[in-house]
Scaffold this active site. Structure first.
Site, PDB file in Angstrom:
ATOM      1  N   ALA A  61       0.674  -1.317   0.109  1.00 33.16           N
ATOM      2  CA  ALA A  61       0.338   0.134  -0.277  1.00 33.16           C
ATOM      3  C   ALA A  61       1.069   1.310   0.316  1.00 33.16           C
ATOM      4  O   ALA A  61       1.911   1.178  -0.056  1.00 33.16           O
ATOM      5  CB  ALA A  61      -0.863   0.048   1.077  1.00 33.16           C
ATOM      6  N   GLY A 116       0.646  -4.678   1.053  1.00 33.38           N
ATOM      7  CA  GLY A 116      -0.367  -4.962   0.003  1.00 33.38           C
ATOM      8  C   GLY A 116       0.009  -5.843  -1.176  1.00 33.38           C
ATOM      9  O   GLY A 116      -1.361  -6.152  -2.132  1.00 33.38           O
ATOM     10  N   GLU A 157      -0.220  -9.562  -0.986  1.00 36.10           N
ATOM     11  CA  GLU A 157      -2.083  -9.674  -0.516  1.00 36.10           C
ATOM     12  C   GLU A 157      -2.650  -9.833  -1.758  1.00 36.10           C
ATOM     13  O   GLU A 157      -3.560 -10.594  -2.149  1.00 36.10           O
ATOM     14  CB  GLU A 157      -2.321  -8.683   0.414  1.00 36.10           C
ATOM     15  CG  GLU A 157      -1.752  -8.473   1.888  1.00 36.10           C
ATOM     16  CD  GLU A 157      -2.085  -7.393   3.184  1.00 36.10           C
ATOM     17  OE1 GLU A 157      -1.997  -7.281   2.943  1.00 36.10           O
ATOM     18  OE2 GLU A 157      -3.199  -8.461   3.628  1.00 36.10           O
ATOM     19  N   GLU A 186       4.806  -4.811   6.949  1.00 37.07           N
ATOM     20  CA  GLU A 186       3.922  -4.263   8.323  1.00 37.07           C
ATOM     21  C   GLU A 186       3.858  -3.649   9.199  1.00 37.07           C
ATOM     22  O   GLU A 186       4.662  -2.925   9.352  1.00 37.07           O
ATOM     23  CB  GLU A 186       1.990  -4.556   7.664  1.00 37.07           C
ATOM     24  CG  GLU A 186       1.792  -3.958   6.208  1.00 37.07           C
ATOM     25  CD  GLU A 186       1.960  -6.008   5.694  1.00 37.07           C
ATOM     26  OE1 GLU A 186       2.361  -6.277   6.061  1.00 37.07           O
ATOM     27  OE2 GLU A 186       0.984  -5.449   4.629  1.00 37.07           O
TER      28      GLU A 186
HETATM   29  C1  HXC Z   1       5.192   4.684  -0.595  1.00 43.51           C
HETATM   30  C2  HXC Z   1       6.691   3.510  -1.523  1.00 43.51           C
HETATM   31  C3  HXC Z   1       6.928   1.970  -1.540  1.00 43.51           C
HETATM   32  C4  HXC Z   1       5.346   2.110  -0.405  1.00 43.51           C
HETATM   33  C5  HXC Z   1       8.213   2.188  -2.929  1.00 43.51           C
HETATM   34  N1  HXC Z   1       8.187   2.851  -2.427  1.00 43.51           N
HETATM   35  N2  HXC Z   1       7.955   1.449  -1.707  1.00 43.51           N
HETATM   36  N3  HXC Z   1       6.253   4.621  -1.383  1.00 43.51           N
HETATM   37  N4  HXC Z   1       4.992   3.347  -0.748  1.00 43.51           N
HETATM   38  N5  HXC Z   1       5.180   1.013  -0.498  1.00 43.51           N
HETATM   39  C6  HXC Z   1       9.097   4.280  -3.400  1.00 43.51           C
HETATM   40  C7  HXC Z   1      10.159   5.270  -2.478  1.00 43.51           C
HETATM   41  O1  HXC Z   1       9.534   6.277  -1.593  1.00 43.51           O
HETATM   42  C8  HXC Z   1      10.811   5.172  -3.458  1.00 43.51           C
HETATM   43  O2  HXC Z   1      10.372   7.297  -3.265  1.00 43.51           O
HETATM   44  C9  HXC Z   1      10.657   5.149  -4.919  1.00 43.51           C
HETATM   45  O3  HXC Z   1       9.357   3.946  -4.501  1.00 43.51           O
HETATM   46  C10 HXC Z   1      11.656   3.571  -5.087  1.00 43.51           C
HETATM   47  O4  HXC Z   1      11.703   2.945  -2.903  1.00 43.51           O
HETATM   48  P1  HXC Z   1      13.457   3.186  -3.137  1.00 43.51           P
HETATM   49  O5  HXC Z   1      12.871   2.310  -1.298  1.00 43.51           O
HETATM   50  O6  HXC Z   1      14.408   3.385  -3.185  1.00 43.51           O
HETATM   51  O7  HXC Z   1      13.974   1.491  -3.502  1.00 43.51           O
HETATM   52  P2  HXC Z   1      15.057   0.201  -2.938  1.00 43.51           P
HETATM   53  O8  HXC Z   1      16.383   1.140  -2.397  1.00 43.51           O
HETATM   54  O9  HXC Z   1      15.026  -0.533  -4.250  1.00 43.51           O
HETATM   55  O10 HXC Z   1      13.584  -0.816  -2.128  1.00 43.51           O
HETATM   56  C11 HXC Z   1      12.720  -1.120  -2.029  1.00 43.51           C
HETATM   57  C12 HXC Z   1      11.613  -1.633  -1.389  1.00 43.51           C
HETATM   58  C13 HXC Z   1      11.404  -0.520  -0.580  1.00 43.51           C
HETATM   59  C14 HXC Z   1      12.399  -2.634  -0.624  1.00 43.51           C
HETATM   60  C15 HXC Z   1      10.452  -2.651  -1.939  1.00 43.51           C
HETATM   61  O11 HXC Z   1      10.845   0.383  -1.190  1.00 43.51           O
HETATM   62  C16 HXC Z   1      10.563  -0.408   0.604  1.00 43.51           C
HETATM   63  O12 HXC Z   1      10.817  -1.254   1.963  1.00 43.51           O
HETATM   64  N6  HXC Z   1       9.450  -0.482   0.952  1.00 43.51           N
HETATM   65  C17 HXC Z   1       8.198  -0.474   1.247  1.00 43.51           C
HETATM   66  C18 HXC Z   1       7.799  -1.210   1.045  1.00 43.51           C
HETATM   67  C19 HXC Z   1       6.297  -2.073   2.925  1.00 43.51           C
HETATM   68  O13 HXC Z   1       6.883  -1.635   3.900  1.00 43.51           O
HETATM   69  N7  HXC Z   1       5.321  -2.001   2.192  1.00 43.51           N
HETATM   70  C20 HXC Z   1       4.383  -2.348   3.059  1.00 43.51           C
HETATM   71  C21 HXC Z   1       3.341  -0.825   2.740  1.00 43.51           C
HETATM   72  S1  HXC Z   1       1.894  -1.042   4.217  1.00 43.51           S
HETATM   73  P3  HXC Z   1      11.139   8.160  -4.007  1.00 43.51           P
HETATM   74  O14 HXC Z   1       9.945   9.445  -4.132  1.00 43.51           O
HETATM   75  O15 HXC Z   1      11.079   8.765  -1.953  1.00 43.51           O
HETATM   76  O16 HXC Z   1      12.941   7.785  -4.132  1.00 43.51           O
HETATM   77  C22 HXC Z   1       0.545  -2.038   3.470  1.00 43.51           C
HETATM   78  C23 HXC Z   1      -0.477  -2.231   4.324  1.00 43.51           C
HETATM   79  C24 HXC Z   1      -0.927  -3.253   3.692  1.00 43.51           C
HETATM   80  O17 HXC Z   1       1.347  -2.880   2.445  1.00 43.51           O
HETATM   81  C25 HXC Z   1      -2.563  -3.072   3.979  1.00 43.51           C
HETATM   82  C26 HXC Z   1      -3.524  -2.784   2.670  1.00 43.51           C
HETATM   83  C27 HXC Z   1      -4.532  -1.857   3.420  1.00 43.51           C
END
Ligand code: HXC
Length: 258
Positions: A65, A109, A112, A132
């Site tokens: 998400a 997400g 999921e 998460e």
């Molecule tokens: C918003 C995101 C994002 C996310 C990545 N980006 N994941 N933006 N929401 N979930 C953005 C980063 O901010 C960045 O933008 C660009 O994408 C590239 O990401 P990087 O982090 O620079 O890339 P990298 O170093 O290769 O790392 C990749 C990654 C990391 C390991 C996937 O991005 C990461 O940990 N992302 C979050 C993963 C996460 O926690 N997902 C769960 C979310 S909660 P900028 O503009 O900053 O350069 C969820 C709840 C579900 O999903 C419930 C549903 C209702």
């Protein structure tokens, strides 16, 4: 179909829906999920579509998400919007098969969403996770329930509690994905599977989907009763007569969805 955050293409009765927010690793925001729900509903009703493939980029299926969009929300907003429930329920209402083709990250997400598809084919670079916990929350669109059913309690607990990622080999070993293929072959293999599905009787295909999904919702005895009833009922179709006649005549069946 013109959308901003997804790309939809239809070829040979297979629709490919590609998540397309490359700058955010296909993070799922309200716009994307709204467009996805709209597209899937439209494709489900389109006679030129017999199987749907959902995919992302080579780097990310979806990294979860959209944290930036979500971060300032209050409980009341989340609750009153029923955050992402209408969109995900729209995906689950699709009666045609939906195959996920996953390369790169399928996190939170994103994982999921892949698990809401009917099965997952992934590339060797795929990484699945429910991180998460690192954000002080938990999965919110089915991850605690679906991952547990895919891979069992021990691995699901491990993934949700530590937030670690699972690679493609582990994902295949533990039953999360049906196949792992080299990244360069991901779309070729997934499209071949989708085209194979598209050749079958659409009635039998939809009955398979309904019956397998029923196994998640009911007891073994009730599930088998459901299967027996739909199995018997397929003998009322022309496609059953055609499929069996084609076998005996040593030719390819020509299904007409009748
Ligand atoms: C918003 C995101 C994002 C996310 C990545 N980006 N994941 N933006 N929401 N979930 C953005 C980063 O901010 C960045 O933008 C660009 O994408 C590239 O990401 P990087 O982090 O620079 O890339 P990298 O170093 O290769 O790392 C990749 C990654 C990391 C390991 C996937 O991005 C990461 O940990 N992302 C979050 C993963 C996460 O926690 N997902 C769960 C979310 S909660 P900028 O503009 O900053 O350069 C969820 C709840 C579900 O999903 C419930 C549903 C209702």
């Amino acid at each position: 179909m013109a959308y901003e955050t997804i790309i939809v293409e239809i070829e040979d009765y297979v629709a490919v829906v590609r998540l397309n927010r490359p700058d955010a690793l296909n993070a799922l925001n309200a716009k994307l999920l709204g467009e996805l729900a709209d597209a899937l509903g439209t494709l489900d009703a389109n006679d030129k579509v017999r199987c749907i493939v959902l995919t992302g980029s080579e780097k990310a299926f979806a990294a979860g998400a959209d944290i930036k969009e979500m971060s300032e929300k209050s409980f009341v907003e989340m609750y009153m919007q029923d955050f992402f429930t209408p969109e995900t329920e729209a995906l689950l209402r699709v009666r045609k098969p939906v195959v996920a083709a996953v390369a790169g990250y399928a996190l939170g997400g994103g994982c999921e969403l892949a698990m809401m598809c009917d099965f997952i084919i992934c590339a060797e670079n795929a990484k699945f996770g429910q991180p998460e916990i690192n954000l002080g929350v938990v999965a919110g669109i089915g991850g605690t329930q679906r991952l547990t059913r895919f891979v069992g309690k021990s691995k699901a607990m491990d993934m949700h509690l530590t937030g670690r990622f699972m690679d493609a080999a582990e994902a295949e070993r533990s039953g999360l994905v049906s196949r792992v293929v080299p990244l360069k072959d991901l779309m070729k293999e997934t499209m071949a599977a989708a085209r194979k599905i598209a050749e079958k009787s659409q009635i039998a295909v939809m009955v398979v989907k309904e019956s397998v999904n029923r196994s998640y919702e009911t007891t073994l005895r009730e599930g088998i009763l459901f299967e027996r009833r739909v199995f018997h009922s397929l003998f009322a179709t022309e496609d059953q007569k055609e499929g069996m006649a084609a076998f005996m005549e040593k030719r390819t069946a020509q299904f007409r969805d009748k």
